[in-house]
Design an enzyme around this catalytic site. Sequence first.
Site: not given
Ligand code: NVA
Ligand code: CP
Length: 311
Positions: A135, A298, A108, A138, A230, A270
Amino acid sequence: MSINMKGKSFVSIADICEEEAWQIFDLSKWLKIKHFTNEEHKLLNGKTLGMIFSKPSTRTRISFEAGIYHLGGIGMYFGPNDLQLNRGETIEDTAKVLSRYLDGIMIRTFSHQDVVDLATYGSIPVINGLTDLLHPCQVMADLFTIWEKRRVLKGLKLAYIGDGNNMAHSLLHGCSLVGMDVFIASPRGYEPQEEIVNNALRHANAHGSKVVITNDPVEAVKDADIIYTDVWASMGQEKEAAERNARFQGFQVNDELVSHAKRDYLFMHCLPAHREEEVTNSVINSANSIVFDEAENRMHVQKAIMALLMQ
Ligand code: NVA
Ligand code: CP
């Protein structure tokens, strides 16, 4: 006939075909049953997964770590200050070194290109656990969750309301791949990237399904089977939060907006959610909301992805 995914990376849903997506869903279903019937399913006995996190996480970290453990392997967490990457070691060298120790990497990070490079220079599967662009894990879990609830994907309408961000991008890839109609409603200037929309349009043409990008949330939500949203400011955009908050007024998923969807619509997010910003408590806490089922899935879906790639 099944497609052999062994040794491949999973960086984007755009890199897999519809058959591979269904292979992931089928194995997810099998693994979920094994989990709840307490039957051993150590498909990755003795395997090692490196988990690189440059951003925070609750779901991704814990679901991957629990998942690899259930499969008989072990996950190793590397936070933002743990690797020499943060002192200037290149992605290329890191990829080559980690490939000598591990059986797979989950990452990530901010830059999507870093994940592409890790997969290019390494010789083990790389799984994208979120970048600024995408993502994919997800969305695979989301599609599996919708399939569990509706027993069909093709022909359903998903409306995503909000920022044209990593979630919107992976939903465009995923929904169009399986023949769902996907409508994205974003404020002007916050629409999804053109290249990703064009990729989705190509799949939609093949399926006879729809991809619509609009600035009108009501148009998107009209008769939708699924409403998705989101956060308005993603990880790394904290400084833009106040401006975005102002620009996204009118894009909140609330009781008035959802009244335009089908009565039995599913609400998805998500998570983490900023309650009373992009979604009201009345919607996220309603009987239509399946946010915790998607969070749970997930784990089952990522177990399937790891098993198919790392076996
Ligand atoms: N769009 C959000 C998704 C988190 C799972 C982010 O990138 O922070
Ligand atoms: N939805 C998701 O990826 O959550 P986290 O940021 O907690 O991993």
